[in-house]
Design an enzyme around this catalytic site. Sequence first.
Site: not given
Ligand code: F6P
Length: 593
Positions: A382, A378-380, A468, A384
């Site tokens: 973030s 995964r990216h480092g 994503e 968010y």
């Molecule tokens: O929380 C990080 C993330 O990459 C979000 O941007 C994405 O919506 C989520 O993970 C995906 O994981 P899940 O399907 O478990 O919500």
Amino acid sequence: MSGEASGALAAVEVSGDVPTLHRPSSLGGSVSVPAPGYAKSQAHLLMKSEHNPNPTELPPPIAALGGNQGDMHVVVLIGMPEVGKPFLAKRMRQYLRFFHGADCALFDIAAHTPRADPSDKGTVDRNAQRLSASIASWMLNGGQQPVPAQHEAAHPLEKDEHDGDVGAAAWPERHAPPPAADADARAADDAAGAADAPESTDARCSGPPAAAAAAAIVRGAPSYKGQKVVDSGRCAIVYASETIRTFAEHWSGSSKERRRWIAQSVKQMSASVKLIFIEVKVLDPQLLRNNIAIKRAALGLGSSCEDDFRTVEARNKDFSKSFVTLQDDGSEDDMSYVLFINYGQKVVANRMHGFLRMRIAQFLSTIHTETHTLYLTRHGQSEYNRLRKIGGNSGLTSYGLEYARRLAAFSEGTICREDGTNANKARLWTSSMRRTNETAQFIPHPQVAIDGDKWVQMSHRVYRNLDEIFAGEYEGLTYEEVAANHQDEAFLRKVDKIGYRYPRGESYYDIISRLDPLVHELESYHEPTLIVSHQAVLRLLYAYLMGYDREDSTKIAIPLHTVLKLTYNGWSRCTEERVFLGPEVPQGELAGH
Ligand code: F6P
């Protein structure tokens, strides 16, 4: 559809033979409905309601769910010994199941046929009839895959085809569920209603995903058998792990007559069962040598293989006098077949029309037997991630940037120098999002000379397919905000994470569809490849490569600041090593995770 829905929230539960739709509490009660076995979160939209008395009957036909519903195929792999038929059968099964939802079963001729009694002329006919009956029963009645009870399986050394099923590397019909988020993460999931694996930098996670149980119930429900909504249909894959012993069996397809017999037998199963022959030809001696060396290594016999190679070469020379290759003189042009020559170097397709057949032909053209080494990360961390917001396009935190620096060092020292000293060619793929590009920013791209070629190390390729999952209306919200303000949606995602599509966003099935072409490209390359992407996307790539069911993939732990090194070759299952590069993110900075 027998029930009626209000158009508002309703959830489907499959706990017995018939799925049950729970109406919203304002309406009360529940009704039984013949809901499709997948995309449960959309089932209520497919029911009659006051404003929609003629609803559409199936979820939208994306590639992961579509195809030709109810199609039935028998794929017969034929060819000389030691060319990897069992291996290909397994790779094809995983691909068709994962990306196209096809219900696939393997039929090893060797396992279904007792050793022939030379004095009993009827054995071959009886063996053939019995195998035809097993295939037909599985195909037409949706029965369980029959367990061959004819004779003891040959010892791996006796087999002239290696199928990757050796000792610890055994490749069972279904794997145990993959490692999922840990207990704390699951508790957070319950609280949030929708989240499954919150941010964690801990690579040591374990625990079974609940999705596996739900998927098992749906697959096992009798209503599933009769329905025509069997994603891309059923596919019986027939091959022999003991090519020489089973040479004279009708299902070996080793002569024109035997192939005609198979065609006739398949026709008798049902007019709608389609037959495909795949002839695996290895004409390049070096390729055969490599395959034998890999087989020996998998069996723990060391890598020296010159004697084995000569034995196989001599045996194949004899064998080729009796084996009749698929004819290109027009006499077999009426059949669907693929000539698969030197593992993807040349693929000749004859009458391979139709959704699944075209996918099979393309998939075969990507396959090779050399070792694949993939590094998934995964990216480092973030901004968010820190705020627990989903989606968006934020940049990295200081912890994320530190990971980017460490990843660059790892890339230079390990990915581009797999033997620890000499440079090897390597590739870099990222999504198009800011956080993955920032994570890859310190990776150097020197031009090097390797094997007489000029090569730009880790030349950066950007793929939107690696972006994503798009959370639509909920981009930028936290899981808690979704749970508090969109209870119905959070609930539907919880009961059907793989099929749930965010309002004006994507589902995991949507991602599977966009990863299909990318995986073809990935399979075709030889160099170690670093993929910097995101949680949902990497769960799917990882699950496919490790041989897990797609229904088990949506809760797999993909920790931050960790590289997942996956290795597989032409003969063995994928193995995994997790390398935590850090930095550890302090609890406070994980905003509750
Ligand atoms: O929380 C990080 C993330 O990459 C979000 O941007 C994405 O919506 C989520 O993970 C995906 O994981 P899940 O399907 O478990 O919500």
